[in-house]
Design a protein around this motif. Sequence first.
Motif, PDB file in Angstrom:
ATOM      1  N   CYS A  36       1.342   5.357   4.977  1.00 12.78           N
ATOM      2  CA  CYS A  36       0.500   4.267   3.942  1.00 12.78           C
ATOM      3  C   CYS A  36       1.939   3.752   2.886  1.00 12.78           C
ATOM      4  N   PRO A  37       2.256   2.387   3.314  1.00 16.16           N
ATOM      5  CA  PRO A  37       3.318   1.926   2.755  1.00 16.16           C
ATOM      6  C   PRO A  37       3.190   1.861   1.110  1.00 16.16           C
ATOM      7  N   PHE A  38       2.041   1.571   0.703  1.00 16.87           N
ATOM      8  CA  PHE A  38       1.659   1.435  -0.592  1.00 16.87           C
ATOM      9  C   PHE A  38       2.048   2.974  -1.255  1.00 16.87           C
ATOM     10  N   ALA A  39       1.724   3.903  -0.800  1.00 21.96           N
ATOM     11  CA  ALA A  39       1.825   5.345  -1.502  1.00 21.96           C
ATOM     12  C   ALA A  39       3.415   5.522  -1.585  1.00 21.96           C
ATOM     13  N   TYR A  40       3.870   5.327  -0.179  1.00 24.84           N
ATOM     14  CA  TYR A  40       5.399   5.633  -0.313  1.00 24.84           C
ATOM     15  C   TYR A  40       5.978   4.774  -1.264  1.00 24.84           C
ATOM     16  N   GLY A  41       5.695   3.642  -1.393  1.00 24.69           N
ATOM     17  CA  GLY A  41       6.446   2.743  -2.387  1.00 24.69           C
ATOM     18  C   GLY A  41       6.319   3.299  -3.860  1.00 24.69           C
ATOM     19  N   ALA A  63       8.391   3.340   2.887  1.00 27.84           N
ATOM     20  CA  ALA A  63       7.327   2.416   2.851  1.00 27.84           C
ATOM     21  C   ALA A  63       7.518   1.144   3.854  1.00 27.84           C
ATOM     22  N   MET A  64       9.001   0.589   3.734  1.00 27.40           N
ATOM     23  CA  MET A  64       9.319  -0.431   4.109  1.00 27.40           C
ATOM     24  C   MET A  64       9.268  -0.339   6.034  1.00 27.40           C
ATOM     25  N   LEU A  92       3.764  -3.413   8.349  1.00 25.97           N
ATOM     26  CA  LEU A  92       4.048  -4.112   9.391  1.00 25.97           C
ATOM     27  C   LEU A  92       4.267  -5.357   9.301  1.00 25.97           C
ATOM     28  N   LEU A  93       4.149  -5.847   8.111  1.00 23.45           N
ATOM     29  CA  LEU A  93       4.652  -7.328   7.405  1.00 23.45           C
ATOM     30  C   LEU A  93       5.994  -7.037   6.812  1.00 23.45           C
ATOM     31  N   GLU A  94       6.563  -8.385   6.439  1.00 22.72           N
ATOM     32  CA  GLU A  94       7.685  -8.156   5.686  1.00 22.72           C
ATOM     33  C   GLU A  94       7.399  -7.635   4.337  1.00 22.72           C
TER      34      GLU A  94
END
Length: 142
Positions: free
Chosen positions: A7-12, A34-35, A39-41
Amino acid sequence: VGYRANCPFAYGQLGVTQTYCGNPEGGIKNIRQAMSVRLLEPPPSEIDALAIAYRDRTDLDISIKAAEEAARIDPSYVEAQITLCSDHALGGDLDKASAIARRILDTTPEFSIEGYTRRQPYRDDGTTARIAAALREAGLPD
């Protein structure tokens, strides 16, 4: 056992929290994670969060590159400009810092260091004071 969160949001958010709690190394690791699973920029806010973590680790050259990328993706994202301004001031390039400060005030005339630092949830007041001093040195108003 073999499970890997993606989950990029959680990592971020974990990375941002770590940075503000005085662990920019952990912040860099988790924002980069997160990056890597996004999947997207990445949005400019995430790239700027990475720039902030590098700034707080005193890797100003890397921070500048990340903040410039965030500003390139969204030129109206003032937070990236503020990071760039503090980076250049902390690095001793007051000409660049002052030029960026003027751009910040052109687009956000109500900007104040006090208002900005009040929104920064650093655990260590010394970090906030260091950033405020850099912005002040660049010519931004208290």
